[in-house]
Design an enzyme around this catalytic site. Structure first.
Site, PDB file in Angstrom:
ATOM      1  N   ASN A   7       0.658  -1.159  -0.129  1.00 13.71           N
ATOM      2  CA  ASN A   7       0.023   0.064   0.026  1.00 13.71           C
ATOM      3  C   ASN A   7       1.105   1.122   0.075  1.00 13.71           C
ATOM      4  OD1 ASN A   7      -1.793   2.007   0.663  1.00 13.71           O
ATOM      5  ND2 ASN A   7      -2.808   1.187   2.161  1.00 13.71           N
ATOM      6  N   LYS A  14       3.453   0.696   3.049  1.00 10.21           N
ATOM      7  CA  LYS A  14       3.052  -0.335   3.974  1.00 10.21           C
ATOM      8  C   LYS A  14       3.103  -1.610   3.129  1.00 10.21           C
ATOM      9  CE  LYS A  14      -0.269   2.662   6.033  1.00 10.21           C
ATOM     10  NZ  LYS A  14      -1.756   2.656   6.288  1.00 10.21           N
ATOM     11  N   ARG A  91      -2.388  -2.037  -3.635  1.00 11.96           N
ATOM     12  CA  ARG A  91      -3.692  -1.415  -3.420  1.00 11.96           C
ATOM     13  C   ARG A  91      -3.639   0.135  -4.384  1.00 11.96           C
ATOM     14  NH1 ARG A  91      -5.942   1.547   2.120  1.00 11.96           N
ATOM     15  NH2 ARG A  91      -8.049   1.912   1.281  1.00 11.96           N
ATOM     16  N   HIS A 180     -13.138   2.695  -0.607  1.00 11.28           N
ATOM     17  CA  HIS A 180     -13.123   1.424   0.405  1.00 11.28           C
ATOM     18  C   HIS A 180     -13.792   0.104  -0.159  1.00 11.28           C
ATOM     19  CE1 HIS A 180     -13.610   5.075   3.514  1.00 11.28           C
ATOM     20  NE2 HIS A 180     -12.175   4.705   3.642  1.00 11.28           N
ATOM     21  N   HIS A 208     -18.598   1.420   6.887  1.00  9.88           N
ATOM     22  CA  HIS A 208     -16.897   1.500   7.111  1.00  9.88           C
ATOM     23  C   HIS A 208     -16.734   2.854   7.872  1.00  9.88           C
ATOM     24  CE1 HIS A 208     -12.652   1.179   5.891  1.00  9.88           C
ATOM     25  NE2 HIS A 208     -12.651   2.398   6.179  1.00  9.88           N
ATOM     26  N   LEU A 209     -16.640   2.792   9.406  1.00 10.63           N
ATOM     27  CA  LEU A 209     -16.483   4.233   9.808  1.00 10.63           C
ATOM     28  C   LEU A 209     -15.028   4.400  10.512  1.00 10.63           C
ATOM     29  CD1 LEU A 209     -19.937   4.149  11.850  1.00 10.63           C
ATOM     30  CD2 LEU A 209     -19.311   5.097   9.310  1.00 10.63           C
ATOM     31  N   ARG A 241     -12.908  15.349   6.734  1.00 12.43           N
ATOM     32  CA  ARG A 241     -13.585  15.825   5.430  1.00 12.43           C
ATOM     33  C   ARG A 241     -15.135  16.098   5.530  1.00 12.43           C
ATOM     34  NH1 ARG A 241     -11.961  10.414   2.567  1.00 12.43           N
ATOM     35  NH2 ARG A 241     -10.003  10.078   3.719  1.00 12.43           N
ATOM     36  N   ASP A 283     -10.062  12.780  15.968  1.00 12.49           N
ATOM     37  CA  ASP A 283     -10.247  11.197  16.685  1.00 12.49           C
ATOM     38  C   ASP A 283     -11.295  11.332  17.509  1.00 12.49           C
ATOM     39  OD1 ASP A 283      -9.497   9.188  18.124  1.00 12.49           O
ATOM     40  OD2 ASP A 283      -7.662   9.089  17.306  1.00 12.49           O
ATOM     41  N   PHE A 284     -12.026   9.981  17.259  1.00 11.07           N
ATOM     42  CA  PHE A 284     -13.046  10.142  18.045  1.00 11.07           C
ATOM     43  C   PHE A 284     -13.074   9.648  19.493  1.00 11.07           C
ATOM     44  CE2 PHE A 284     -16.987  10.098  15.134  1.00 11.07           C
ATOM     45  CZ  PHE A 284     -16.192  10.525  14.049  1.00 11.07           C
ATOM     46  N   GLY A 331     -11.970   1.549  12.202  1.00 18.58           N
ATOM     47  CA  GLY A 331     -11.541   2.140  13.451  1.00 18.58           C
ATOM     48  C   GLY A 331     -12.688   2.451  14.450  1.00 18.58           C
ATOM     49  N   ILE A 332     -13.589   3.220  13.895  1.00 18.21           N
ATOM     50  CA  ILE A 332     -14.703   3.571  14.809  1.00 18.21           C
ATOM     51  C   ILE A 332     -15.725   2.564  14.855  1.00 18.21           C
ATOM     52  CG2 ILE A 332     -16.652   5.325  14.987  1.00 18.21           C
ATOM     53  CD1 ILE A 332     -14.787   7.201  13.106  1.00 18.21           C
ATOM     54  N   GLU A 334     -15.288  -0.520  14.636  1.00 21.22           N
ATOM     55  CA  GLU A 334     -14.782  -1.806  15.277  1.00 21.22           C
ATOM     56  C   GLU A 334     -14.843  -1.673  16.833  1.00 21.22           C
ATOM     57  OE1 GLU A 334     -11.348  -3.228  13.342  1.00 21.22           O
ATOM     58  OE2 GLU A 334     -12.395  -3.082  11.428  1.00 21.22           O
ATOM     59  N   GLU A 384      -8.395  -5.370   4.494  1.00 20.58           N
ATOM     60  CA  GLU A 384      -8.046  -5.082   3.488  1.00 20.58           C
ATOM     61  C   GLU A 384      -6.989  -5.701   2.809  1.00 20.58           C
ATOM     62  OE1 GLU A 384      -8.770  -0.814   4.806  1.00 20.58           O
ATOM     63  OE2 GLU A 384      -9.436  -0.366   2.843  1.00 20.58           O
TER      64      GLU A 384
HETATM   65  P1  AMP Z   1      -9.091   3.891  10.649  1.00 19.73           P
HETATM   66  O1  AMP Z   1      -9.209   4.886   9.608  1.00 19.73           O
HETATM   67  O2  AMP Z   1     -10.134   2.893  10.187  1.00 19.73           O
HETATM   68  O3  AMP Z   1      -7.851   3.322  10.842  1.00 19.73           O
HETATM   69  O4  AMP Z   1      -9.629   4.573  11.983  1.00 19.73           O
HETATM   70  C1  AMP Z   1      -9.146   5.456  12.504  1.00 19.73           C
HETATM   71  C2  AMP Z   1     -10.093   6.179  13.588  1.00 19.73           C
HETATM   72  O5  AMP Z   1     -10.951   5.093  14.282  1.00 19.73           O
HETATM   73  C3  AMP Z   1      -9.350   7.121  14.585  1.00 19.73           C
HETATM   74  O6  AMP Z   1      -9.310   8.308  13.831  1.00 19.73           O
HETATM   75  C4  AMP Z   1     -10.403   7.084  15.597  1.00 19.73           C
HETATM   76  O7  AMP Z   1     -11.186   8.235  15.531  1.00 19.73           O
HETATM   77  C5  AMP Z   1     -10.979   5.761  15.627  1.00 19.73           C
HETATM   78  N1  AMP Z   1     -11.040   4.920  16.630  1.00 19.73           N
HETATM   79  C6  AMP Z   1      -9.878   4.014  16.829  1.00 19.73           C
HETATM   80  N2  AMP Z   1      -9.904   3.448  17.954  1.00 19.73           N
HETATM   81  C7  AMP Z   1     -10.936   3.918  18.559  1.00 19.73           C
HETATM   82  C8  AMP Z   1     -11.763   3.647  19.985  1.00 19.73           C
HETATM   83  N3  AMP Z   1     -11.210   2.661  20.683  1.00 19.73           N
HETATM   84  N4  AMP Z   1     -12.834   4.454  20.301  1.00 19.73           N
HETATM   85  C9  AMP Z   1     -13.162   5.088  19.475  1.00 19.73           C
HETATM   86  N5  AMP Z   1     -12.769   5.420  17.968  1.00 19.73           N
HETATM   87  C10 AMP Z   1     -11.664   4.932  17.756  1.00 19.73           C
END
Ligand code: AMP
Length: 397
Positions: A7, A14, A91, A180, A208-209, A241, A283-284, A331-332, A334, A384
């Site tokens: 990737n 990566k 990718r 995605h 996919h969040l 975004r 970041d959530f 990330g969110i 899961e 992925e």
């Molecule tokens: P990704 O783009 O799929 O790698 O997702 C990254 C995003 O997932 C991060 O910016 C966080 O907002 C969110 N994230 C990852 N771990 C957690 C968690 N334990 N609780 C809440 N949000 C998370």
């Protein structure tokens, strides 16, 4: 059979080496800051110590040389020589309408990826650099391109056409492509086994969040709609975004804020979303913490995000004339049980009933809806890289 998955970003690379059959990751790593001061390789192989190399790496080809040396290193590596890499899967972001599936790379495929740079100006050139670096260092190894847009190519015209002039589509290729795709495809492929149903009987909404977020409607295993568009800027509100906005906002804000088109694009991609709304973070985890500590703007950003996801779930249930399962990933999706619950809140009318206890899990394949929920809700970690490895294997075995 060993498959190397690559990737490549503009200054990063990566990789993961898979052993197909066992679906096992033998080694993985990351090269950062390629062509910038402070280039660094971080590599870990199964059962071996972590390797870190900080050496100047001026381009992707040089970085690839370091990756191959790490993979074949006596102390830190996992294979004897690079002939043990049977194929490489890359990718690639954008294939426009040129490919609806993964494809073995030849010169015509390289030209096609080049043709799509206009739609993926940041990613496609970087993806090409990754492929070129591998072709130069492993000239006899078959390579496969796996496109982020491919899975969505099954969308019908009514879903992918915008209400622009038809010329915009015919002459300029302006349409919804979606992204995605590898993640949506992987998650969709897991669901028949997890639910014990045939894929032709399943209407799925995949959420996919992550930092970038997209939803897809998958009917009978085929994508029929998705929330991202010509580019990954469209759809739900994301980390940085803006997602869907009134298109008239673009020229209006360009005038008001005195931005040219690149600056406007940068603003909408990097300074909006929950970051722009909260003024705190994209970041959530940070947002949840800030909201719990009383930040109204963090709470508002989380609410806007959940509401935008929920509206797409409703739209896709309508588009498919029903839904059997809603699946959360990335990330969110899961990890954030609160956000999953918020996205499902108020969907009882659709037959969605979350189980509070089951929903507490993180990062694992599990049904999180109550046994009597008409619509099943699932958490399914995406993979992925494995999907890219499997597609590569299918084309090169
Ligand atoms: P990704 O783009 O799929 O790698 O997702 C990254 C995003 O997932 C991060 O910016 C966080 O907002 C969110 N994230 C990852 N771990 C957690 C968690 N334990 N609780 C809440 N949000 C998370």
């Amino acid at each position: 059979m060993n498959i190397l998955v690559i990737n490549a970003g503009s200054s990063s690379l990566k990789y993961q080496l898979f052993e197909i059959g066992k679906e096992e990751v033998l080694a993985k790593g990351l090269v950062e800051r390629i062509g910038i001061e402070g280039s660094k390789l971080t590599h870990t192989a199964k059962g071996k110590e972590k390797l870190e190399i900080t050496e100047p790496m001026s381009d992707h080809k040089q970085a690839m040389g370091y990756v191959l040396r790490a993979l074949t290193d006596k102390q830190y590596g996992i294979i004897k020589d690079m002939d043990e890499i049977n194929a490489v899967g890359h990718r690639v972001l954008h294939a426009a309408e040129k490919f609806s599936d993964s494809v073995v790379i030849n010169d015509a495929v390289m030209d096609a990826i080049r043709d799509c740079i206009k739609f993926g100006p940041l990613h496609n050139p970087a993806n090409l650099m990754g492929i070129e670096a591998c072709r130069a260092t492993m000239p006899n190894t078959p390579m496969v391109a796996v496109f982020d847009t491919a899975f969505h190519q099954t969308m019908p015209k009514k879903a992918y056409l915008y209400g622009l002039s038809y010329d915009a589509y015919k002459e300029h290729g302006i349409r919804r492509y979606g992204f995605h795709g590898t993640s949506h495809k992987y998650v969709a492929s897991r669901m028949p086994a997890l639910m014990g149903k045939d894929k032709k009987d399943l209407k799925l909404i995949i959420c996919h969040l992550g930092n970038g977020s997209s939803l897809s409607a998958v009917d009978g295993g085929k994508c029929v709609d998705t929330s991202m568009g010509l580019t990954p800027l469209a759809g739900v509100v994301m980390g940085t975004r803006c997602g869907d906005i009134d298109p008239a906002i673009v020229p209006h804000l360009m005038k008001e804020m005195k931005l040219d088109s690149d600056q406007m694009s940068d603003y909408m991609n990097k300074k909006c979303g929950v970051l722009g709304l909260s003024g705190i973070s994209s970041d959530f985890r940070d947002l949840s913490k800030a909201a719990a500590e009383g930040s109204e703007r963090a709470e508002m950003a989380l609410e806007v995000f959940a509401y935008s996801v929920k509206k797409y779930i409703g739209a896709y249930a309508a588009a498919m004339g029903g839904v059997n399962a809603i699946v959360f990933t990335a990330g969110i999706g899961e990890n954030d049980s609160n956000m999953r619950a918020r996205c499902c809140e108020g969907l009882e009318f659709l037959g969605v009933k979350l189980d509070g206890e089951l929903n507490k899990i993180r990062g694992k394949e599990q049904r999180i809806s109550a046994p009597d929920s008409r619509v099943e809700v699932w958490c399914v970690p995406t993979n992925e890289e494995l999907m890219i490895a499997m597609d590569t294997y299918e084309l090169c075995k």
